[in-house]
Design a protein around this motif. Structure first.
Motif, PDB file in Angstrom:
ATOM      1  N   SER A 189       0.818  -1.206   0.000  1.00  0.00           N
ATOM      2  CA  SER A 189       0.000   0.000   0.000  1.00  0.00           C
ATOM      3  C   SER A 189       0.855   1.260   0.000  1.00  0.00           C
ATOM      4  O   SER A 189       0.480   2.294  -0.554  1.00  0.00           O
ATOM      5  CB  SER A 189      -0.926   0.008   1.217  1.00  0.00           C
ATOM      6  OG  SER A 189      -1.828  -1.079   1.190  1.00  0.00           O
ATOM      7  N   VAL A 209      -8.697   8.046  -5.876  1.00  0.00           N
ATOM      8  CA  VAL A 209      -8.623   6.671  -5.363  1.00  0.00           C
ATOM      9  C   VAL A 209      -8.877   5.652  -6.475  1.00  0.00           C
ATOM     10  O   VAL A 209      -8.349   4.532  -6.443  1.00  0.00           O
ATOM     11  CB  VAL A 209      -9.608   6.458  -4.204  1.00  0.00           C
ATOM     12  CG1 VAL A 209      -9.217   7.300  -3.008  1.00  0.00           C
ATOM     13  CG2 VAL A 209     -11.040   6.739  -4.625  1.00  0.00           C
ATOM     14  N   LEU A 260      -7.296   1.973  -7.264  1.00  0.00           N
ATOM     15  CA  LEU A 260      -8.126   0.786  -7.033  1.00  0.00           C
ATOM     16  C   LEU A 260      -8.542   0.089  -8.326  1.00  0.00           C
ATOM     17  O   LEU A 260      -8.612  -1.148  -8.377  1.00  0.00           O
ATOM     18  CB  LEU A 260      -9.372   1.161  -6.233  1.00  0.00           C
ATOM     19  CG  LEU A 260      -9.142   1.642  -4.800  1.00  0.00           C
ATOM     20  CD1 LEU A 260     -10.470   1.965  -4.136  1.00  0.00           C
ATOM     21  CD2 LEU A 260      -8.383   0.602  -3.993  1.00  0.00           C
ATOM     22  N   LEU A 266      -5.949  -2.295  -9.830  1.00  0.00           N
ATOM     23  CA  LEU A 266      -5.877  -3.518  -9.019  1.00  0.00           C
ATOM     24  C   LEU A 266      -7.046  -4.446  -9.349  1.00  0.00           C
ATOM     25  O   LEU A 266      -6.878  -5.673  -9.422  1.00  0.00           O
ATOM     26  CB  LEU A 266      -5.899  -3.157  -7.534  1.00  0.00           C
ATOM     27  CG  LEU A 266      -4.714  -2.342  -7.008  1.00  0.00           C
ATOM     28  CD1 LEU A 266      -4.918  -2.009  -5.537  1.00  0.00           C
ATOM     29  CD2 LEU A 266      -3.412  -3.098  -7.208  1.00  0.00           C
ATOM     30  N   ARG A 267      -8.228  -3.874  -9.554  1.00  0.00           N
ATOM     31  CA  ARG A 267      -9.393  -4.685  -9.921  1.00  0.00           C
ATOM     32  C   ARG A 267      -9.231  -5.268 -11.315  1.00  0.00           C
ATOM     33  O   ARG A 267      -9.433  -6.472 -11.523  1.00  0.00           O
ATOM     34  CB  ARG A 267     -10.657  -3.833  -9.836  1.00  0.00           C
ATOM     35  CG  ARG A 267     -11.877  -4.471 -10.493  1.00  0.00           C
ATOM     36  CD  ARG A 267     -13.105  -3.595 -10.390  1.00  0.00           C
ATOM     37  NE  ARG A 267     -14.147  -4.019 -11.325  1.00  0.00           N
ATOM     38  CZ  ARG A 267     -15.372  -3.509 -11.370  1.00  0.00           C
ATOM     39  NH1 ARG A 267     -15.704  -2.540 -10.547  1.00  0.00           N
ATOM     40  NH2 ARG A 267     -16.269  -3.951 -12.245  1.00  0.00           N
ATOM     41  N   LEU A 285      -6.498   7.612  -0.011  1.00  0.00           N
ATOM     42  CA  LEU A 285      -6.077   6.300  -0.515  1.00  0.00           C
ATOM     43  C   LEU A 285      -6.026   5.279   0.610  1.00  0.00           C
ATOM     44  O   LEU A 285      -6.472   4.133   0.450  1.00  0.00           O
ATOM     45  CB  LEU A 285      -4.702   6.412  -1.177  1.00  0.00           C
ATOM     46  CG  LEU A 285      -4.654   7.043  -2.572  1.00  0.00           C
ATOM     47  CD1 LEU A 285      -3.206   7.275  -2.997  1.00  0.00           C
ATOM     48  CD2 LEU A 285      -5.363   6.151  -3.582  1.00  0.00           C
ATOM     49  N   GLY A 288      -8.882   2.343   0.877  1.00  0.00           N
ATOM     50  CA  GLY A 288      -8.341   0.986   0.805  1.00  0.00           C
ATOM     51  C   GLY A 288      -8.737   0.154   2.014  1.00  0.00           C
ATOM     52  O   GLY A 288      -9.115  -1.023   1.892  1.00  0.00           O
ATOM     53  N   LEU A 342     -12.461  -0.737   1.758  1.00  0.00           N
ATOM     54  CA  LEU A 342     -12.708  -1.846   0.829  1.00  0.00           C
ATOM     55  C   LEU A 342     -12.353  -3.180   1.476  1.00  0.00           C
ATOM     56  O   LEU A 342     -13.089  -4.165   1.331  1.00  0.00           O
ATOM     57  CB  LEU A 342     -11.898  -1.638  -0.453  1.00  0.00           C
ATOM     58  CG  LEU A 342     -12.023  -2.743  -1.508  1.00  0.00           C
ATOM     59  CD1 LEU A 342     -13.476  -2.934  -1.945  1.00  0.00           C
ATOM     60  CD2 LEU A 342     -11.138  -2.444  -2.718  1.00  0.00           C
ATOM     61  N   ALA A 399      -8.595  -7.187  -1.402  1.00  0.00           N
ATOM     62  CA  ALA A 399      -8.818  -5.773  -1.708  1.00  0.00           C
ATOM     63  C   ALA A 399      -7.673  -5.184  -2.514  1.00  0.00           C
ATOM     64  O   ALA A 399      -7.879  -4.257  -3.310  1.00  0.00           O
ATOM     65  CB  ALA A 399      -9.000  -4.988  -0.410  1.00  0.00           C
ATOM     66  N   MET A 400      -6.472  -5.723  -2.349  1.00  0.00           N
ATOM     67  CA  MET A 400      -5.313  -5.258  -3.102  1.00  0.00           C
ATOM     68  C   MET A 400      -5.185  -5.939  -4.458  1.00  0.00           C
ATOM     69  O   MET A 400      -4.211  -5.730  -5.177  1.00  0.00           O
ATOM     70  CB  MET A 400      -4.039  -5.501  -2.290  1.00  0.00           C
ATOM     71  CG  MET A 400      -3.905  -4.620  -1.072  1.00  0.00           C
ATOM     72  SD  MET A 400      -3.627  -2.897  -1.507  1.00  0.00           S
ATOM     73  CE  MET A 400      -2.017  -2.989  -2.263  1.00  0.00           C
ATOM     74  N   TYR A 445     -15.681  -9.959  -3.672  1.00  0.00           N
ATOM     75  CA  TYR A 445     -15.056  -8.713  -4.093  1.00  0.00           C
ATOM     76  C   TYR A 445     -16.053  -7.835  -4.849  1.00  0.00           C
ATOM     77  O   TYR A 445     -16.101  -6.616  -4.644  1.00  0.00           O
ATOM     78  CB  TYR A 445     -13.837  -9.014  -4.971  1.00  0.00           C
ATOM     79  CG  TYR A 445     -13.102  -7.783  -5.451  1.00  0.00           C
ATOM     80  CD1 TYR A 445     -12.054  -7.248  -4.717  1.00  0.00           C
ATOM     81  CD2 TYR A 445     -13.472  -7.140  -6.637  1.00  0.00           C
ATOM     82  CE1 TYR A 445     -11.383  -6.113  -5.144  1.00  0.00           C
ATOM     83  CE2 TYR A 445     -12.810  -6.002  -7.069  1.00  0.00           C
ATOM     84  CZ  TYR A 445     -11.767  -5.505  -6.325  1.00  0.00           C
ATOM     85  OH  TYR A 445     -11.112  -4.367  -6.754  1.00  0.00           O
ATOM     86  N   PHE A 502     -16.898  -4.125  -3.710  1.00  0.00           N
ATOM     87  CA  PHE A 502     -16.544  -2.992  -4.557  1.00  0.00           C
ATOM     88  C   PHE A 502     -17.797  -2.186  -4.931  1.00  0.00           C
ATOM     89  O   PHE A 502     -17.755  -0.952  -4.994  1.00  0.00           O
ATOM     90  CB  PHE A 502     -15.826  -3.477  -5.825  1.00  0.00           C
ATOM     91  CG  PHE A 502     -14.974  -2.422  -6.468  1.00  0.00           C
ATOM     92  CD1 PHE A 502     -13.635  -2.295  -6.116  1.00  0.00           C
ATOM     93  CD2 PHE A 502     -15.488  -1.549  -7.407  1.00  0.00           C
ATOM     94  CE1 PHE A 502     -12.834  -1.324  -6.691  1.00  0.00           C
ATOM     95  CE2 PHE A 502     -14.707  -0.570  -7.992  1.00  0.00           C
ATOM     96  CZ  PHE A 502     -13.373  -0.457  -7.628  1.00  0.00           C
TER      97      PHE A 502
END
Length: 519
Positions: A56, A288, A292, A295-296, A415, A419, A422, A446-447, A468, A472
């Protein structure tokens, strides 16, 4: 009476345009240095490993130190020389990016990222303050407008460039490109920029700077640590307590020092308070998502880095055009109304994006992402002018300093907070009875680390994707609601406010920082 022997212009053409090129190139580096590692984070995690908290900090370390150092760098530039600070920042940015090629562990990586945030703040503050010495009048407005456009290009094309480099080369290629751009700007600045300083500049408020930086650092670390360790963990409570104590100390210091780093008395102006809400809004409605969503797309949906970069381009592309349109509209409508409308459009885009579950064709995501980008571009183009216009003229420099700090440091905190939120939502939606390692697994998920989360939780990836998806979606609803509430607050405080006509800002508070340095 005219001087019969006028002094020669110290910045004749084309020298001044080369200086503008140097500063614009430095401005281009800032968003690339933020969005690039965000897109390449899964590749960095695979290469260097590390805990979720350490990963992170890849993005948070840069944003936190950048935000905390902006005002310090501006004060140092005034006192010790704008060129010196500009060149020093670019030199450290160039060398640190090269050192990234040899990094073998995530802790060293994060420490260098923190150093890069400080260097970027020095280059940005020194460069914009120096640029204000080169251009005057309408030429200055045009120069800073071009700098804003360059910043927008970095935001729009940064994820695309990062995706291309990671997919065809390696994540280290991102830092090679940053080092190359920094070196070009560095040599141009050394060769063509003249030194300037403010002989009346006061000593830096070191106690205020130290307590403020420590407060934000401890707060960010606490928010990052809490999802893994638990919000009631003694270490997390100690971190939050330390952040609160340092912030109290900061307020006490700023109320007693003769020339404070942040003049807190400005918060007596209601419209100035409204501007701070506006400064914070892009952090949780737009910035953000720059972290994010890659990563998704990469970790959960399995897109390639280049595909993810193409989709992310839709989010930032409106920054290239719409801030200029917002400036034109501000001549006919209140800037507060335009900003509120933009935030409402952004909230609608977030709700629209929440309807698309992972696994949908990525083309379906382009329209909601464009809507979010269009919405946030309207206030983004007006914020800097508003920061100056809502306080008396003699307080404009300090007002822009506070605005800059709230804006950038707030992005780093947002951020961390989003994070953590989430991760908490993911943990709530995990299937079955309470699972061992639930917090750690949820944080990994989440990451975007689907495989490691599956190994920790002993749950198949299909079920984790559903968890997830629900988390989300819930996060986007929360962000949309927060953005809509911000729109209402901005409307209440700023519905009659108008930006300064000499600041056609687009994507950065560059000119505002420069005006502060030339007071």
């Amino acid at each position: 009476m005219n001087n019969p022997h006028p002094l020669p212009d110290p910045y004749p053409d084309p020298q001044r345009w080369i200086i503008l090129f140097s500063v614009c190139l430095a401005g281009l580096i800032m968003p690339i240095n933020f969005t690039g590692p965000a897109v390449s984070l899964p590749a960095i995690a695979t290469s260097l490993g590390g805990s979720v908290v350490a990963l992170s900090w890849v993005t948070n370390a840069f944003m936190l130190t950048f935000g905390c150092s902006l005002m310090i760098a501006g004060a140092l530039a005034d006192r010790f020389g704008r060129k010196r600070v500009f060149i020093s920042g670019l030199a450290v940015l160039t060398l640190s990016s090269l050192v990234m090629l040899m990094v073998q562990d995530i802790i060293a990586f994060d420490l260098i990222r923190a150093l890069q945030g400080v260097a970027a703040a020095a280059a940005f503050a020194g460069g914009t303050a120096g640029l204000a010495q080169v251009f005057d009048g309408t030429e200055r407005a045009k120069a800073f407008s071009l700098l804003g456009t360059t910043f927008g290009i970095g935001l729009a094309f940064g994820p695309l460039l990062a995706g291309f480099l990671v997919q065809h080369f390696d994540w280290r290629a991102i830092f090679i490109s940053v080092s190359l751009f920094s070196a070009i700007a560095l040599f141009a600045g050394i060769r063509y920029m003249h030194e300037s300083r403010d002989p009346a500049a006061a000593k830096l408020d070191w106690p205020g700077a130290a307590t403020f930086t420590l407060a934000l650092t401890l707060l960010t670390y606490a928010v990052l640590q809490a999802p893994d360790s638990g919000w009631s963990n003694p270490e997390v409570i100690a971190l939050f307590s330390g952040a609160l104590l340092f912030m109290i100390a900061f307020v006490v210091i700023e109320n007693r020092v003769r020339r404070p780093m942040l003049d807190l008395s400005l918060f007596r102006y209601p419209r100035f308070v409204g501007v701070q809400f506006l400064a914070a809004a892009p952090a949780y409605s737009y910035v953000v998502l720059l972290v994010l969503l890659p990563l998704r797309f990469i970790g959960i949906e399995g897109y390639g880095t280049l595909e993810a970069g193409i989709v992310m381009f839709a989010l930032s592309a409106p920054m290239l055009i719409l801030p200029l349109l917002a400036g034109m509209l501000a001549h006919r409508f209140s800037a507060g109304i335009i900003s509120s409308l933009g935030l409402l459009i952004c909230a609608f885009g977030l709700l629209w994006l929440a309807q698309y579950a992972p696994g949908q064709p990525f083309l379906l995501l382009i329209l909601p992402l464009l809507t979010i980008g269009c919405g946030i571009s309207l206030p983004w183009g007006l914020m800097d002018g508003l920061a100056v216009s809502v306080v008396p003229k003699d307080r404009a420099g300090m007002a822009t300093g506070i605005f800059s700090t709230v804006r950038v440091a707030g992005e780093g905190i947002a951020l961390a907070v989003v994070g953590a939120l989430l991760a908490a939502l993911v943990e709530q939606h995990l299937p079955g009875s309470p699972l061992a390692n639930a917090a750690a697994g949820a944080h990994r998920l989440a990451m975007g680390d689907l495989q490691q989360a599956a190994a920790l939780l002993n749950v198949d990836t299909a079920a984790l994707k559903q968890s997830y998806e629900a988390a989300f979606q819930g996060l986007l609803y929360i962000l949309a609601l927060t953005t809509a509430i911000s729109a209402g607050i901005v409307f209440i405080f700023l519905r009659h406010a108008s930006p300064s006509p000499i600041v056609p800002s687009q994507t950065t508070n560059a000119q505002s920082l420069a005006e502060r340095s030339t007071e």
